[in-house]
Design a protein around this motif. Structure first.
Motif, PDB file in Angstrom:
ATOM      1  N   UNK A 142      22.054   0.332  -1.798  1.00 60.02           N
ATOM      2  CA  UNK A 142      22.727  -0.968  -1.887  1.00 60.02           C
ATOM      3  C   UNK A 142      23.661  -1.199  -0.704  1.00 60.02           C
ATOM      4  N   UNK A 143      24.075  -0.107  -0.032  1.00 58.43           N
ATOM      5  CA  UNK A 143      24.991  -0.247   1.111  1.00 58.43           C
ATOM      6  C   UNK A 143      24.269  -0.396   2.449  1.00 58.43           C
ATOM      7  N   UNK A 144      22.952  -0.414   2.434  1.00 59.94           N
ATOM      8  CA  UNK A 144      22.218  -0.543   3.702  1.00 59.94           C
ATOM      9  C   UNK A 144      22.432  -1.922   4.317  1.00 59.94           C
ATOM     10  N   UNK A 145      22.591  -1.961   5.621  1.00 58.40           N
ATOM     11  CA  UNK A 145      22.734  -3.251   6.304  1.00 58.40           C
ATOM     12  C   UNK A 145      21.426  -4.026   6.262  1.00 58.40           C
ATOM     13  N   UNK A 146      20.318  -3.296   6.343  1.00 55.42           N
ATOM     14  CA  UNK A 146      18.998  -3.922   6.203  1.00 55.42           C
ATOM     15  C   UNK A 146      18.444  -3.545   4.834  1.00 55.42           C
ATOM     16  N   UNK A 147      18.351  -4.497   3.899  1.00 53.02           N
ATOM     17  CA  UNK A 147      17.925  -4.167   2.539  1.00 53.02           C
ATOM     18  C   UNK A 147      16.559  -3.486   2.505  1.00 53.02           C
ATOM     19  N   UNK A 148      16.425  -2.514   1.619  1.00 52.33           N
ATOM     20  CA  UNK A 148      15.167  -1.776   1.470  1.00 52.33           C
ATOM     21  C   UNK A 148      14.301  -2.441   0.412  1.00 52.33           C
ATOM     22  N   UNK A 149      12.999  -2.393   0.662  1.00 55.97           N
ATOM     23  CA  UNK A 149      12.021  -2.940  -0.274  1.00 55.97           C
ATOM     24  C   UNK A 149      11.027  -1.856  -0.681  1.00 55.97           C
ATOM     25  N   UNK A 150      10.665  -1.861  -1.950  1.00 56.31           N
ATOM     26  CA  UNK A 150       9.496  -1.133  -2.435  1.00 56.31           C
ATOM     27  C   UNK A 150       8.522  -2.193  -2.922  1.00 56.31           C
ATOM     28  N   UNK A 151       7.297  -2.151  -2.444  1.00 59.03           N
ATOM     29  CA  UNK A 151       6.345  -3.222  -2.716  1.00 59.03           C
ATOM     30  C   UNK A 151       5.089  -2.654  -3.358  1.00 59.03           C
ATOM     31  N   UNK A 152       4.267  -3.541  -3.913  1.00 64.31           N
ATOM     32  CA  UNK A 152       2.994  -3.090  -4.458  1.00 64.31           C
ATOM     33  C   UNK A 152       1.929  -3.081  -3.360  1.00 64.31           C
ATOM     34  N   UNK A 153       0.752  -2.576  -3.690  1.00 59.70           N
ATOM     35  CA  UNK A 153      -0.303  -2.429  -2.687  1.00 59.70           C
ATOM     36  C   UNK A 153      -0.762  -3.768  -2.138  1.00 59.70           C
ATOM     37  N   UNK A 154      -0.745  -4.812  -2.974  1.00 59.36           N
ATOM     38  CA  UNK A 154      -1.145  -6.138  -2.498  1.00 59.36           C
ATOM     39  C   UNK A 154      -0.198  -6.641  -1.412  1.00 59.36           C
ATOM     40  N   UNK A 155       1.093  -6.420  -1.596  1.00 57.62           N
ATOM     41  CA  UNK A 155       2.093  -6.796  -0.590  1.00 57.62           C
ATOM     42  C   UNK A 155       1.866  -5.987   0.686  1.00 57.62           C
ATOM     43  N   UNK A 156       1.658  -4.665   0.499  1.00 60.75           N
ATOM     44  CA  UNK A 156       1.460  -3.765   1.640  1.00 60.75           C
ATOM     45  C   UNK A 156       0.210  -4.151   2.435  1.00 60.75           C
ATOM     46  N   UNK A 157      -0.847  -4.528   1.719  1.00 65.00           N
ATOM     47  CA  UNK A 157      -2.081  -4.951   2.384  1.00 65.00           C
ATOM     48  C   UNK A 157      -1.863  -6.239   3.162  1.00 65.00           C
ATOM     49  N   UNK A 158      -1.087  -7.185   2.579  1.00 63.81           N
ATOM     50  CA  UNK A 158      -0.817  -8.452   3.258  1.00 63.81           C
ATOM     51  C   UNK A 158       0.014  -8.247   4.517  1.00 63.81           C
ATOM     52  N   UNK A 159       0.796  -7.162   4.574  1.00 64.20           N
ATOM     53  CA  UNK A 159       1.579  -6.853   5.775  1.00 64.20           C
ATOM     54  C   UNK A 159       0.721  -6.194   6.852  1.00 64.20           C
ATOM     55  N   UNK A 160      -0.521  -5.825   6.521  1.00 64.04           N
ATOM     56  CA  UNK A 160      -1.374  -5.164   7.488  1.00 64.04           C
ATOM     57  C   UNK A 160      -1.330  -3.654   7.424  1.00 64.04           C
ATOM     58  N   UNK A 161      -0.825  -3.085   6.303  1.00 61.75           N
ATOM     59  CA  UNK A 161      -0.727  -1.644   6.090  1.00 61.75           C
ATOM     60  C   UNK A 161      -0.018  -0.927   7.253  1.00 61.75           C
ATOM     61  N   UNK A 162       1.218  -1.286   7.543  1.00 66.40           N
ATOM     62  CA  UNK A 162       1.931  -0.628   8.657  1.00 66.40           C
ATOM     63  C   UNK A 162       2.305   0.810   8.301  1.00 66.40           C
ATOM     64  N   UNK A 163       2.601   1.589   9.314  1.00 73.34           N
ATOM     65  CA  UNK A 163       3.037   2.965   9.130  1.00 73.34           C
ATOM     66  C   UNK A 163       4.489   2.959   8.652  1.00 73.34           C
ATOM     67  N   UNK A 164       4.736   3.528   7.467  1.00 73.65           N
ATOM     68  CA  UNK A 164       6.091   3.508   6.913  1.00 73.65           C
ATOM     69  C   UNK A 164       7.063   4.333   7.732  1.00 73.65           C
ATOM     70  N   UNK A 165       6.562   5.282   8.492  1.00 72.71           N
ATOM     71  CA  UNK A 165       7.440   6.102   9.330  1.00 72.71           C
ATOM     72  C   UNK A 165       8.100   5.286  10.433  1.00 72.71           C
ATOM     73  N   UNK A 166       7.517   4.140  10.756  1.00 78.85           N
ATOM     74  CA  UNK A 166       8.091   3.273  11.789  1.00 78.85           C
ATOM     75  C   UNK A 166       9.125   2.303  11.225  1.00 78.85           C
ATOM     76  N   UNK A 167       9.401   2.405   9.905  1.00 84.00           N
ATOM     77  CA  UNK A 167      10.330   1.506   9.219  1.00 84.00           C
ATOM     78  C   UNK A 167       9.979   0.034   9.479  1.00 84.00           C
ATOM     79  N   UNK A 168       8.794  -0.382   9.000  1.00 84.38           N
ATOM     80  CA  UNK A 168       8.357  -1.761   9.251  1.00 84.38           C
ATOM     81  C   UNK A 168       9.279  -2.776   8.578  1.00 84.38           C
ATOM     82  N   UNK A 169       9.529  -3.860   9.289  1.00 84.22           N
ATOM     83  CA  UNK A 169      10.430  -4.896   8.788  1.00 84.22           C
ATOM     84  C   UNK A 169       9.648  -6.162   8.451  1.00 84.22           C
ATOM     85  N   UNK A 170      10.193  -6.932   7.494  1.00 83.83           N
ATOM     86  CA  UNK A 170       9.619  -8.229   7.140  1.00 83.83           C
ATOM     87  C   UNK A 170      10.773  -9.148   6.782  1.00 83.83           C
TER      88      UNK A 170
END
Length: 393
Positions: A142-170
């Motif tokens: 809750x204290x992160x300056x950039x809010x964190x998201x956990x999404x479902x697979x449909x959301x992840x697919x719509x983002x283009x399945x980015x590498x989570x290690x790169x901390x993808x932003x939306x």
């Protein structure tokens, strides 16, 4: 005690002398015990699988949901804080608020209105949330300056399945544009699924369009459920007298055990399997005792009492079936804990249970019972044989 030990030693000696006959006669018992323990073990695996799938939606046993509604569809300031104060007062460990709304995200192919759910980190424990990728929320997210998201697979697919290690932003659009970062992916609840996102409830985002209705969830022990449910109902009503409060159990066990009919059916099948094994063993022991009549007559003529003969024949059967039971239980463990079977039956499970001790005890107990039944009848026949007739046989 000495007589009992002597009977065991005698039974073991007879088992070694007649090992080929005994082994052949006990194949059916070992198979029956293996089938019995396997049926009970697989039944427990199926039950656990169904329970965990139900817990994904309704929460673990026992999960209490307290719905708080303003009636006018307007937000209720201080509702989360009041609920957390109550949770701290009652010493509740696993609690979470839940508020469903919607937000507009900037996907690569355009803006999409997406379902958003505000929750607390304990929500993942209460609902056995399984991650496909990444990680679940931490207590300090809750204290992160950039809010964190956990999404479902449909959301992840719509983002283009980015590498989570790169901390993808939306970007989350609205009156003030907000950049969020993706940290985890959960499975889709239904097919076809629409994009869905989870965010920590304390993150400063625009008010949800459904801000007039909040859901608070608590996971407690079943024996505490009624007390906690009544306390939440009365205390939340006292804090928000103009709001509508409805506290009730949401887990699968709220109306009793829904899996009891399955367990009874499985138990019936297991009992039938073992009964057939006992009949097979009894038939073999009745035939073989006729070939030992002369031996029994000679033992009686040397002073063996009727009770000694009865107990000796009985223990021979019990010792043999106990060995067969151990072999059968070991075979059941190998079968039930086979990774292929577990993955086939327990699809979607987050925790695979160990082989149930009850299945092993039932299998071993059934083997001993089979030996007692299959040995008692021939033992009675052996005792009733007259010594002179037995020697002449």
């Amino acid at each position: 005690m000495t007589g009992f030990i002597a009977a065991l030693v005698e039974a073991w000696g007879e088992f070694k002398v007649q090992k080929m006959r005994v082994l052949l006669s006990l194949i059916g018992v070992a198979i029956s015990v293996a089938a019995l323990a396997s049926v009970v073990g697989v039944g427990d695996l199926v039950r656990t699988s169904m329970e965990q799938k139900q817990e994904v939606y309704g929460g673990r046993t026992a999960t209490i949901s307290a719905y708080l509604s303003s009636g006018a569809g307007t937000p209720m300031p201080g509702a989360r804080e009041a609920f957390r104060e109550l949770a701290t007062r009652y010493g509740l460990q696993y609690t979470s608020s839940k508020e469903e709304g919607a937000g507009e995200f900037q996907f690569p192919d355009g803006v999409r209105r997406t379902m958003m759910t505000r929750i607390d980190p304990a929500y993942g424990v209460i609902h056995r949330t399984k991650l496909v990728k990444g990680s679940w929320f931490a207590a300090d997210d809750a204290q992160r300056l950039t809010p964190a998201l956990v999404v479902n697979e449909a959301f992840y697919k719509a983002m283009g399945r980015p590498d989570l290690n790169t901390q993808p932003e939306i970007k989350l659009l609205g009156t003030t544009e907000k950049t969020t970062v993706l940290i985890g992916v959960v499975p889709d609840e239904f097919q076809p699924a629409q994009p869905q996102a989870f965010v920590v409830s304390d993150v400063a985002l625009e008010p949800s369009p459904y801000g007039g209705r909040l859901n608070f969830e608590v996971w407690v022990q079943p024996d505490q459920a009624d007390t906690v449910m009544q306390a939440l109902q009365s205390d939340l009503s006292a804090v928000f007298p103009k709001a509508s409060v409805d506290a009730r159990r949401a887990d699968f066990g709220a109306r009793g055990d829904p899996f009891a009919p399955i367990q009874w059916g499985i138990s019936g099948i297991a009992g039938l399997v073992m009964f057939l094994g006992i009949l097979s063993l009894l038939n073999i022991t009745l035939v073989t005792i006729r070939y030992r009549v002369r031996e029994i007559g000679i033992r009686r003529s040397f002073g063996a009492t009727g009770s000694r003969v009865f107990f000796g024949v009985l223990m021979e059967s019990i010792v043999a079936t106990t060995i067969a039971g151990i072999v059968g239980v070991m075979g059941a463990i190998i079968l039930v804990k086979n990774p292929w079977l577990e993955s086939a039956i327990g699809q979607g499970m987050t925790e695979f249970p160990p082989f149930p001790i009850s299945a092993a005890l039932i299998g071993l107990g059934a083997a001993i019972l089979a030996g007692a039944i299959a040995g008692a009848v021939p033992a009675l026949i052996a005792v009733r044989v007259k010594v002179i007739d037995a020697i002449r046989f």
